[in-house]
Design a protein around this motif. Structure first.
Motif, PDB file in Angstrom:
ATOM      1  N   LYS A  48     -19.336   5.976  42.404  1.00  0.00           N
ATOM      2  CA  LYS A  48     -17.865   6.467  42.593  1.00  0.00           C
ATOM      3  C   LYS A  48     -17.345   7.795  41.991  1.00  0.00           C
ATOM      4  N   LYS A  51     -18.721  10.433  43.361  1.00  0.00           N
ATOM      5  CA  LYS A  51     -18.064  11.241  44.461  1.00  0.00           C
ATOM      6  C   LYS A  51     -16.732  11.749  44.400  1.00  0.00           C
ATOM      7  N   SER A  52     -15.869  11.094  43.413  1.00  0.00           N
ATOM      8  CA  SER A  52     -14.550  11.483  42.900  1.00  0.00           C
ATOM      9  C   SER A  52     -14.861  13.080  42.292  1.00  0.00           C
ATOM     10  N   SER A  53     -15.705  13.218  41.467  1.00  0.00           N
ATOM     11  CA  SER A  53     -16.178  14.448  40.833  1.00  0.00           C
ATOM     12  C   SER A  53     -16.215  15.458  41.879  1.00  0.00           C
ATOM     13  N   GLN A  54     -17.350  15.176  42.721  1.00  0.00           N
ATOM     14  CA  GLN A  54     -17.531  16.103  44.018  1.00  0.00           C
ATOM     15  C   GLN A  54     -16.256  16.595  44.550  1.00  0.00           C
ATOM     16  N   SER A  55     -15.630  15.638  44.855  1.00  0.00           N
ATOM     17  CA  SER A  55     -14.218  15.923  45.600  1.00  0.00           C
ATOM     18  C   SER A  55     -13.195  16.605  44.860  1.00  0.00           C
ATOM     19  N   SER A  56     -13.335  16.324  43.494  1.00  0.00           N
ATOM     20  CA  SER A  56     -12.249  17.216  42.779  1.00  0.00           C
ATOM     21  C   SER A  56     -12.926  18.643  42.601  1.00  0.00           C
ATOM     22  N   ASP A  58     -14.575  20.230  44.983  1.00  0.00           N
ATOM     23  CA  ASP A  58     -13.999  20.675  46.317  1.00  0.00           C
ATOM     24  C   ASP A  58     -13.042  21.200  46.217  1.00  0.00           C
ATOM     25  N   LYS A  59     -11.791  20.404  45.533  1.00  0.00           N
ATOM     26  CA  LYS A  59     -10.411  20.840  45.383  1.00  0.00           C
ATOM     27  C   LYS A  59     -10.181  21.953  44.770  1.00  0.00           C
ATOM     28  N   ASN A  62     -11.398  25.067  46.949  1.00  0.00           N
ATOM     29  CA  ASN A  62     -10.555  25.433  47.864  1.00  0.00           C
ATOM     30  C   ASN A  62      -9.150  25.987  47.079  1.00  0.00           C
TER      31      ASN A  62
END
Length: 109
Positions: A48, A51-56, A58-59, A62
């Motif tokens: 988890k 995944k959260s780290s990857q999402s961060s 990506d943000k 961006n």
């Protein structure tokens, strides 16, 4: 008879030792099961977090892209503003020259 009593004591000692070992084995087995559950939970938490780290990440990527785009727009606006100031200055100069010419023309008339 002594041999028999000694043998009974040995068997009793062996039985007690076996019971202690069985109890220890059962405790270790329970501890192992708990450790496996904890390991599984930690693995899930790690997944988890990844995944959260990857999402961060990506943000952040961006946002960096958006920021670069805004910086380019800002640079273009600054250039446009500079050009407009130059045109305004030229127009003011032209207007001032036209007024002077008019004033001179009116004085001659």
């Amino acid at each position: 008879k002594q041999w028999y009593q000694r043998r009974v004591r040995e068997l009793k000692d062996t039985t007690e030792e076996k019971e202690l070992l069985d109890s220890r084995l059962e405790t270790l087995h329970k501890t192992l099961e708990e450790s496996e559950k904890e390991k599984s939970g930690m693995h899930l938490s790690l997944t988890k977090l990844q995944k959260s780290s990857q999402s961060s990440q990506d943000k952040v990527s961006n946002l960096e892209g958006s920021m670069q785009s805004l910086e380019k727009k800002l640079a273009a606006y600054k250039e446009e503003c500079s050009n407009l100031k130059q045109k305004l200055s030229a127009a003011n100069t032209e207007s001032s020259n036209a007024r002077r010419e008019r004033d001179v023309f009116e004085e001659k008339m």
